[in-house]
Design an enzyme around this catalytic site. Structure first.
Site, PDB file in Angstrom:
ATOM      1  N   GLY A  28      77.930  34.507 -19.041  1.00  0.00           N
ATOM      2  CA  GLY A  28      78.698  34.350 -19.516  1.00  0.00           C
ATOM      3  C   GLY A  28      78.447  33.432 -20.396  1.00  0.00           C
ATOM      4  O   GLY A  28      77.755  32.402 -19.977  1.00  0.00           O
ATOM      5  N   TYR A  32      81.024  26.406 -25.583  1.00  0.00           N
ATOM      6  CA  TYR A  32      81.361  24.913 -24.340  1.00  0.00           C
ATOM      7  C   TYR A  32      81.162  25.254 -23.103  1.00  0.00           C
ATOM      8  O   TYR A  32      81.114  23.937 -22.767  1.00  0.00           O
ATOM      9  CB  TYR A  32      83.531  23.993 -24.463  1.00  0.00           C
ATOM     10  CG  TYR A  32      83.617  24.167 -25.930  1.00  0.00           C
ATOM     11  CD1 TYR A  32      84.148  22.995 -26.533  1.00  0.00           C
ATOM     12  CD2 TYR A  32      84.094  24.959 -27.037  1.00  0.00           C
ATOM     13  CE1 TYR A  32      84.654  22.533 -27.017  1.00  0.00           C
ATOM     14  CE2 TYR A  32      84.213  24.087 -28.226  1.00  0.00           C
ATOM     15  CZ  TYR A  32      84.607  23.400 -28.472  1.00  0.00           C
ATOM     16  OH  TYR A  32      85.797  22.480 -29.430  1.00  0.00           O
ATOM     17  N   LYS A  50      80.179  27.163 -13.075  1.00  0.00           N
ATOM     18  CA  LYS A  50      80.460  27.023 -14.867  1.00  0.00           C
ATOM     19  C   LYS A  50      80.038  25.672 -15.160  1.00  0.00           C
ATOM     20  O   LYS A  50      80.522  25.521 -14.880  1.00  0.00           O
ATOM     21  CB  LYS A  50      82.075  27.562 -14.911  1.00  0.00           C
ATOM     22  CG  LYS A  50      82.370  27.031 -16.304  1.00  0.00           C
ATOM     23  CD  LYS A  50      84.089  27.641 -16.513  1.00  0.00           C
ATOM     24  CE  LYS A  50      84.436  27.254 -17.776  1.00  0.00           C
ATOM     25  NZ  LYS A  50      85.478  27.685 -18.511  1.00  0.00           N
ATOM     26  N   ASP A 141      95.491  29.081 -23.876  1.00  0.00           N
ATOM     27  CA  ASP A 141      94.983  30.570 -24.521  1.00  0.00           C
ATOM     28  C   ASP A 141      94.915  31.337 -23.459  1.00  0.00           C
ATOM     29  O   ASP A 141      94.132  31.802 -23.114  1.00  0.00           O
ATOM     30  CB  ASP A 141      93.178  29.379 -24.388  1.00  0.00           C
ATOM     31  CG  ASP A 141      92.046  30.494 -25.091  1.00  0.00           C
ATOM     32  OD1 ASP A 141      92.681  31.205 -26.183  1.00  0.00           O
ATOM     33  OD2 ASP A 141      91.163  30.829 -24.633  1.00  0.00           O
TER      34      ASP A 141
END
Length: 471
Positions: A28, A32, A50, A141
């Site tokens: 992915g 950001y 991440k 979110d």
């Protein structure tokens, strides 16, 4: 003499990471962060690495996930790497798919998602949100793409890069962004403070004990929080004359925009916003389709309730397999909401006129709003009721996650399916879920302005700026 290694912006060149993990592939990417599937060398565990390119997003995510350790419906943070002049890298549990893939897969099947399956997905989402809200963490979110699903059907809230801790011991609202201790000392076996994490062993099937905090106590704590935050905001207003994050919409003064307010673009494409350095909240958070109306009207004085609106939009999509308000711009988003719920007035939400953009943007009166019932055809009264208790203008009247976990809907036939019987898609769609306004079949249609796709509008100058009316 050996030259020092240059500052690295790539996860592949960081010795402290590649010594512990084999990076397999990138799964992915966004503005950001980048996410990689990796193998932990010590035990062959598959994890997600991440790499977060934004300091504030990394700070928020680490802080929130540390507080939410051991919550069964929150993604696990195993450890993190963060040192000066390097991006933070979070080591998270790897979950192969998400709720948006569940919805897409269901659209291909005759009959869609069964009621028992819907109930189990809902309960898991509510458990995760309840854990956040009990710790006064607003996610900001929530959307199907951020609700990850394990191979065995466990749903977990993820992507806390926009999360905000609204209240904690010693919270003063102004030192919110001080650096956390930048080392690799956080490990998965660290025990968090008992006062901020529920005991996972005592969680019921729905994630909490019904005898826990009642609504009155919850609302009392929320009122104290709002009063405290308001006092901080008043101090900030005296020291900050121009908060660039005060609104996501068409705010400005005549001097800011010359004679034509439409020369500038008021759409914003970066769906992740940063809060003011003094701790004030920003309205530029969340993905448009799931953004509460108070955010669309520029509020910076909101709370946990913005997550509850998002929950209602998610539940509606689970029930119909179509997004509830798929706006192509912020103005279009508001217009779609108003066409369903009717105009936003003091009658339905007292004090709504105090929202920053309320007097700047207005809509023609909707005589006959279609109502949420029309958006949820062939659904039961109980299902419609749950969505209506969340998708309502007045934040104070939105049902809390705790209240909905107690709703009789989940105790009636058909009962929620066991997690092990949930249908889990093989993979998630490769489309970037975080592309602003571009989720599923929609995008921003190449528009440079929020107004271009909405139809007729009228601009009038006022004493302090301008107002825009849409018809």
């Amino acid at each position: 003499m050996e030259q020092p290694l240059p500052k690295s912006w790539s996860i592949h060149t960081r010795p402290e990471i590649i010594a512990k993990y084999e990076i397999l592939e990138r799964v992915g990417s966004g503005a950001y962060s980048d996410v990689y599937r990796a193998r932990r060398l010590s035990d062959d565990l598959t994890v997600a690495l991440k790499e977060v390119h934004d300091y504030q997003s990394a700070f928020r995510e680490i802080e929130a996930l540390q507080m939410l350790q051991n919550c069964p419906n929150i993604v696990v943070l195993h450890e993190y790497f963060w040192r000066e002049d390097e991006d933070a890298v979070l080591v998270l549990e790897f979950l192969r798919t998400d709720l948006s893939a569940v919805i897409r897969d269901a659209k291909k099947k005759e009959g869609g998602v069964g009621v028992g399956e819907i109930k189990r997905w809902m309960l898991q989402i509510l458990c995760g949100v309840d854990a956040c809200h009990r710790n006064m963490i607003v996610h900001r979110d929530l959307k199907p793409g951020n609700l990850l699903v394990s191979d065995d059907g466990v749903l977990k809230l993820a992507d806390f890069g926009q999360a905000k801790i609204l209240m904690e011991p010693g919270f003063d609202g102004v030192n919110d962004n001080l650096p956390i201790e930048q080392n690799m000392g956080y490990q998965e076996n660290v025990t968090p403070p008992l006062d901020v994490v529920p005991d996972a062993h005592n969680l019921s099937d729905r994630g909490f004990n019904k005898e826990d905090t009642n609504r009155e106590e919850y609302l009392r704590q929320l009122a104290e929080l709002k009063a405290k935050r308001h006092a901080v905001d008043e101090i900030d207003k005296e020291t900050i004359t121009n908060d660039e994050y005060s609104s996501c919409l068409a705010t400005g003064t005549i001097s800011d925009i010359d004679d034509d307010p439409l020369k500038s673009s008021y759409s914003y494409e970066a769906e992740e916003g940063g809060d003011d350095r003094n701790g004030a909240l920003t309205s530029c958070v969340g993905t448009r389709w799931f953004r509460a109306p108070e955010l669309l009207y520029g509020s910076t004085d909101y709370g946990l309730e913005v997550d509850l609106w998002s929950l209602g939009c998610i539940f509606s999509e689970l029930l119909t397999l179509e997004p509830l308000f798929p706006g192509i711009s912020d103005i279009d988003q508001l217009g779609r909401i108003i066409n369903v719920l009717g105009n936003l007035t003091e009658e339905v939400w007292p004090s709504c006129s105090k929202l920053p953009d309320y007097k700047i943007i207005s809509f023609a009166k909707i005589e006959n709003p279609i109502g949420l019932e029309a958006c949820l055809p062939n659904r039961s009264p109980d299902e419609i009721s749950i969505v209506k208790r969340l998708v309502c203008y007045n934040p104070a009247t939105r049902a809390t996650a705790m209240e909905l976990l107690n709703d009789k809907y989940f105790d009636e036939e058909p009962l929620p399916l066991p997690v092990s019987e949930l249908h889990v898609p093989l993979t998630k769609n490769g489309h970037d879920e975080d592309s602003p306004g571009g989720w599923n079949d929609y995008d921003d249609m190449g528009s440079d302005s929020d107004f271009g796709d909405f139809g007729h509008y009228k601009v009038e100058t006022t004493g302090s700026g301008f107002s825009i009316q849409f018809s």
